[in-house]
Design an enzyme around this catalytic site. Structure first.
Site, mmCIF file in Angstrom:
data_model
loop_
_atom_site.group_PDB
_atom_site.id
_atom_site.type_symbol
_atom_site.label_atom_id
_atom_site.label_comp_id
_atom_site.label_asym_id
_atom_site.label_seq_id
_atom_site.Cartn_x
_atom_site.Cartn_y
_atom_site.Cartn_z
ATOM 1 N N GLU A 254 0.820 -1.204 0.000
ATOM 2 C CA GLU A 254 0.000 0.000 0.000
ATOM 3 C C GLU A 254 0.859 1.262 0.000
ATOM 4 O O GLU A 254 1.633 1.487 0.933
ATOM 5 C CB GLU A 254 -0.879 -0.009 1.267
ATOM 6 C CG GLU A 254 -1.744 1.224 1.395
ATOM 7 C CD GLU A 254 -2.723 1.151 2.559
ATOM 8 O OE1 GLU A 254 -2.589 0.237 3.406
ATOM 9 O OE2 GLU A 254 -3.606 2.010 2.615
ATOM 10 N N GLU B 145 -11.749 2.201 4.973
ATOM 11 C CA GLU B 145 -10.825 2.395 6.100
ATOM 12 C C GLU B 145 -10.971 3.863 6.493
ATOM 13 O O GLU B 145 -10.270 4.734 5.976
ATOM 14 C CB GLU B 145 -9.405 2.054 5.664
ATOM 15 C CG GLU B 145 -8.415 2.081 6.828
ATOM 16 C CD GLU B 145 -7.001 1.846 6.350
ATOM 17 O OE1 GLU B 145 -6.356 0.936 6.863
ATOM 18 O OE2 GLU B 145 -6.546 2.578 5.445
HETATM 19 C C1 LER Z 1 -2.352 3.745 7.027
HETATM 20 O O1 LER Z 1 -2.617 5.068 6.828
HETATM 21 C C2 LER Z 1 -3.203 2.897 6.167
HETATM 22 O O2 LER Z 1 -3.855 3.366 5.244
HETATM 23 C C3 LER Z 1 -3.216 1.481 6.466
HETATM 24 O O3 LER Z 1 -4.007 0.776 5.563
HETATM 25 C C4 LER Z 1 -1.769 0.999 6.503
HETATM 26 O O4 LER Z 1 -1.532 -0.259 6.893
HETATM 27 MN MN MN Z 2 -5.131 2.171 3.939
#
Ligand code: LER
Ligand code: MN
Length: 283
Positions: free
Chosen positions: A152, A246
């Site tokens: 990521e 998220e």
């Molecule tokens: C951190 O900002 C994030 O987006 C997570 O998915 C990282 O592991």
């Molecule tokens: Mn993330």
């Protein structure tokens, strides 16, 4: 495409996840609201009853599309690029435990913050050499276990390198492992990419998982990202995996989750079932 929501299995200082309810209860709530998947952010798999969570997910008919690992960096300082060999070894060991969890959950394994920053005394190439060594070991073990990894790109305020899709693609190229792809996160992209559509097109078939958050890391619809465009470009590049929210639980986890469904369902119709083992659809 399917919708999922990121939940932490334990308390964490990382704010943009669901926490507070236990993971099993959160899964029940999210399945009830209409998510086809629940992504699990796990600090240490040895502290989690993986079999029970897999059974709860399967009983609810929700997939666990991916396992997040960043808390091991945030809470414990584990890092694949650390100058100390002992920390790098512990990090590889932790990620190998995560590989087994991902195998049991039929999930992708996320490598984000746990790659660690370039340490103050190291140059980029020294950090890259350490990272490629540790990541290579984890990727080989994952390949043997039939697990795919996604890396990521993370914005500059959280990581001092690997901020863009292009940088991560270069790393994957150097790694030379065909079970490693990219996880674009729209929050990070909004900060780092000149154009979100262009970056998604550049990653193309290497996009195996997607984190969604609006420009302010709140639920889709609460900021200024163009969701119709993001989904259209993902369709155009043939993406069939999860959009995994998220996001900050603003004003509450429950409202943020309902808002995500309300806004993204307009672009991503509910599928009859999440396809493939664990619901993850291979590209
Ligand atoms: C951190 O900002 C994030 O987006 C997570 O998915 C990282 O592991
Ligand atoms: Mn993330």
């Amino acid at each position: 495409m399917n919708l999922s929501y990121v939940v932490s299995t334990s308390a964490t200082r990382f704010a943009a996840v669901g926490q507070g309810r236990g993971p099993a209860e959160a899964m029940r709530f999210l399945a009830g609201v209409g998510f086809e998947g629940v992504e699990l952010a796990i600090r240490d798999p040895s502290q989690v009853d993986v079999g029970r969570l897999a059974a709860v997910a399967s009983g609810l008919g929700v997939a666990v599309p991916a396992i997040g690992t960043g808390q091991a960096y945030l809470e414990e300082g584990l890092s694949l690029a650390a100058p100390e060999a002992a920390i790098r070894e512990r990090t590889v060991g932790r990620l190998l435990a995560h590989v087994d969890t991902a195998r049991r959950m039929h999930a992708l394994l996320i490598v984000g913050l746990i790659h660690g920053p370039i340490p103050p005394e190291a140059d980029r190439e020294a950090a890259a050499a350490r990272l490629l060594d540790g990541l290579g070991r984890v990727a080989r073990a994952a390949a043997e276990a039939g697990v795919r990894i996604v890396i990521e790109p993370i914005n500059r305020y959280e990581s001092n390198w690997l901020n863009t899709v292009e940088e991560v693609l270069e790393l994957i190229e150097r790694l030379g492992a065909d079970n490693v792809g990219v996880l674009p996160d729209t929050f990070h992209m909004n900060i780092e990419e000149a154009s979100i559509p262009a970056a998604l097109r550049r990653a193309g078939p290497r996009v195996w998982h997607v984190h969604v958050a609006d420009s302010n890391r709140r639920a889709p619809g609460d900021g200024h990202l163009e969701w119709a465009e993001v989904v259209a470009v993902l369709r155009e590049i043939g993406y069939t995996g999860f959009l995994s929210a998220e996001i900050l639980p603003h004003p509450t986890l429950e409202e943020a989750a309902r808002r995500t469904i309300e806004v993204l369902r307009a672009h991503v119709p509910r599928s009859a079932r999440a396809a493939g083992p664990g619901g993850h659809v291979a590209p």
